[in-house]
Design a protein around this motif. Structure first.
Motif, PDB file in Angstrom:
ATOM      1  N   LYS A   1     -19.337  60.097  47.214  1.00  0.00           N
ATOM      2  CA  LYS A   1     -18.163  59.527  46.559  1.00  0.00           C
ATOM      3  C   LYS A   1     -18.393  58.141  45.961  1.00  0.00           C
ATOM      4  N   PRO A   2     -18.964  57.180  46.693  1.00  0.00           N
ATOM      5  CA  PRO A   2     -19.136  55.837  46.126  1.00  0.00           C
ATOM      6  C   PRO A   2     -20.018  55.808  44.883  1.00  0.00           C
ATOM      7  N   ILE A   3     -20.856  56.818  44.763  1.00  0.00           N
ATOM      8  CA  ILE A   3     -21.777  56.863  43.622  1.00  0.00           C
ATOM      9  C   ILE A   3     -21.155  57.590  42.440  1.00  0.00           C
ATOM     10  N   ILE A   4     -20.679  58.831  42.669  1.00  0.00           N
ATOM     11  CA  ILE A   4     -20.197  59.635  41.552  1.00  0.00           C
ATOM     12  C   ILE A   4     -18.865  59.147  40.991  1.00  0.00           C
ATOM     13  N   GLU A   5     -18.108  58.382  41.774  1.00  0.00           N
ATOM     14  CA  GLU A   5     -16.842  57.882  41.253  1.00  0.00           C
ATOM     15  C   GLU A   5     -17.062  56.803  40.189  1.00  0.00           C
ATOM     16  N   GLU A   6     -18.299  56.354  40.057  1.00  0.00           N
ATOM     17  CA  GLU A   6     -18.641  55.383  39.021  1.00  0.00           C
ATOM     18  C   GLU A   6     -18.906  56.066  37.681  1.00  0.00           C
ATOM     19  N   THR A   7     -18.903  57.384  37.667  1.00  0.00           N
ATOM     20  CA  THR A   7     -19.203  58.134  36.437  1.00  0.00           C
ATOM     21  C   THR A   7     -18.043  59.063  36.076  1.00  0.00           C
ATOM     22  N   GLU A   8     -18.201  59.745  34.946  1.00  0.00           N
ATOM     23  CA  GLU A   8     -17.205  60.710  34.485  1.00  0.00           C
ATOM     24  C   GLU A   8     -17.612  62.143  34.843  1.00  0.00           C
ATOM     25  N   THR A   9     -18.613  62.279  35.694  1.00  0.00           N
ATOM     26  CA  THR A   9     -19.139  63.609  36.012  1.00  0.00           C
ATOM     27  C   THR A   9     -18.063  64.547  36.541  1.00  0.00           C
ATOM     28  N   PHE A  10     -17.320  64.085  37.516  1.00  0.00           N
ATOM     29  CA  PHE A  10     -16.294  64.924  38.142  1.00  0.00           C
ATOM     30  C   PHE A  10     -15.241  65.348  37.120  1.00  0.00           C
ATOM     31  N   SER A  11     -14.702  64.392  36.379  1.00  0.00           N
ATOM     32  CA  SER A  11     -13.650  64.700  35.406  1.00  0.00           C
ATOM     33  C   SER A  11     -14.183  65.561  34.260  1.00  0.00           C
ATOM     34  N   THR A  12     -15.444  65.344  33.879  1.00  0.00           N
ATOM     35  CA  THR A  12     -16.044  66.142  32.805  1.00  0.00           C
ATOM     36  C   THR A  12     -16.168  67.597  33.211  1.00  0.00           C
ATOM     37  N   LEU A  13     -16.676  67.825  34.414  1.00  0.00           N
ATOM     38  CA  LEU A  13     -16.814  69.201  34.890  1.00  0.00           C
ATOM     39  C   LEU A  13     -15.457  69.878  35.064  1.00  0.00           C
TER      40      LEU A  13
ATOM     41  N   PHE B   1     -26.925  64.303  45.481  1.00  0.00           N
ATOM     42  CA  PHE B   1     -26.744  65.037  46.731  1.00  0.00           C
ATOM     43  C   PHE B   1     -28.005  65.033  47.584  1.00  0.00           C
ATOM     44  N   TYR B   2     -29.121  65.378  46.986  1.00  0.00           N
ATOM     45  CA  TYR B   2     -30.358  65.466  47.768  1.00  0.00           C
ATOM     46  C   TYR B   2     -30.901  64.098  48.156  1.00  0.00           C
ATOM     47  N   LYS B   3     -30.572  63.100  47.382  1.00  0.00           N
ATOM     48  CA  LYS B   3     -31.032  61.744  47.703  1.00  0.00           C
ATOM     49  C   LYS B   3     -30.252  61.142  48.866  1.00  0.00           C
ATOM     50  N   VAL B   4     -28.935  61.250  48.822  1.00  0.00           N
ATOM     51  CA  VAL B   4     -28.116  60.532  49.802  1.00  0.00           C
ATOM     52  C   VAL B   4     -27.591  61.415  50.928  1.00  0.00           C
ATOM     53  N   ASN B   5     -27.414  62.693  50.669  1.00  0.00           N
ATOM     54  CA  ASN B   5     -26.856  63.566  51.694  1.00  0.00           C
ATOM     55  C   ASN B   5     -27.952  64.226  52.517  1.00  0.00           C
ATOM     56  N   VAL B   6     -28.967  64.723  51.851  1.00  0.00           N
ATOM     57  CA  VAL B   6     -30.062  65.405  52.539  1.00  0.00           C
ATOM     58  C   VAL B   6     -31.203  64.434  52.842  1.00  0.00           C
ATOM     59  N   GLU B   7     -31.257  63.350  52.075  1.00  0.00           N
ATOM     60  CA  GLU B   7     -32.327  62.355  52.195  1.00  0.00           C
ATOM     61  C   GLU B   7     -33.690  63.023  52.015  1.00  0.00           C
TER      62      GLU B   7
END
Length: 243
Positions: free
Chosen positions: A145-157, A213-219
């Motif tokens: 959330k702290p990362i993707i909320e800085e972009t329009e990715t969610f709203s675009t999809l 996801f793989y960087k921060v959630n799965v590391e």
């Protein structure tokens, strides 16, 4: 000596080889619209590269539990079929496949960490997570959330999902196909150009979300990141500083 080869150059080589094989197959099977070749040559190459980038994820995670790879495999399938059918002029199926790509990423990000829920999905016919639930899950995923909320990715999809659903459900006469004979199905360059924009924008969002996801959630660390980054728009890359 092999260690000195730049990973991005290696991927580029494989991607080019795959593109050439694809063109050979399409032309040999009379799928490629040769009379439009000059107008779509660069488009097909660009579309192929973005689809190839999506396919890399399923290759990377081939040896993991089924709930952590099944929707990456489905994503690969949907992306490949969308290009094939767009060249044949199947409009509604293409829209369905593009919408399927968005559902694939939502399902993957959820079921990756929900093995039990995936088992229920496989064993209970009436069990599934609604799209609303999956959208909410992505929006509030604590590590992303702290990362993707800085972009329009969610709203675009989400915007693309809503627009594509109109075609899938024929929500008004504007989104209804009027095919009454089989000879009305043929390649249309305007539709193909629209498809190109959609598949590229959607794939960019998918690559961005999987990267985060793989960087921060799965590391999980991989050389794949160094290549996938080229398929993430610059406007999204700024948010990656927070990782």
């Amino acid at each position: 000596m092999i260690n000195m080869i730049r990973i991005d150059k290696t991927f580029d080589k494989f991607m080019d080889e795959d593109h050439n094989k694809l063109l050979g197959y399409l032309k040999n099977n009379n799928i490629y619209p040769l009379h439009y070749e000059k107008k779509i040559k660069k488009d097909v190459k660009e579309i192929h590269n973005h689809i190839y980038s999506i396919c890399l994820w399923s290759n990377e995670f081939d040896e993991v539990p089924i709930n952590q790879k099944i929707f990456l495999i489905q994503m690969r399938s949907d992306a490949i079929q969308s290009l094939y059918l767009s060249l044949l002029g199947f409009k509604k199926p293409v829209k369905l496949l593009l919408r399927g790509l968005i559902e694939d990423i939502l399902n993957h990000l959820y079921y990756y960490d929900h093995k039990i829920e995936y088992e229920r999905l496989e064993t209970e016919p009436k069990y599934y997570q609604s799209n609303k639930y999956l959208w909410d899950y992505l929006k509030n995923q604590p590590r992303m959330k702290p990362i993707i909320e800085e972009t329009e990715t969610f709203s675009t999809l989400k915007q693309y999902y809503g627009d594509l659903s109109k075609y899938v459900h024929s929500s008004s006469s504007e989104y209804v196909e009027y095919i009454n004979t089989i000879d009305k199905i043929y390649f249309e360059i305007d539709f193909f150009k629209q498809y190109k924009k959609e598949i590229i924008n959607i794939s960019c969002c998918i690559n961005y979300l999987l990267y985060v996801f793989y960087k921060v959630n799965v590391e999980y660390e991989s050389e794949l990141y160094n290549y996938i980054i080229k398929f993430i728009p610059d406007k999204y890359k700024k948010s990656l500083i927070k990782m």
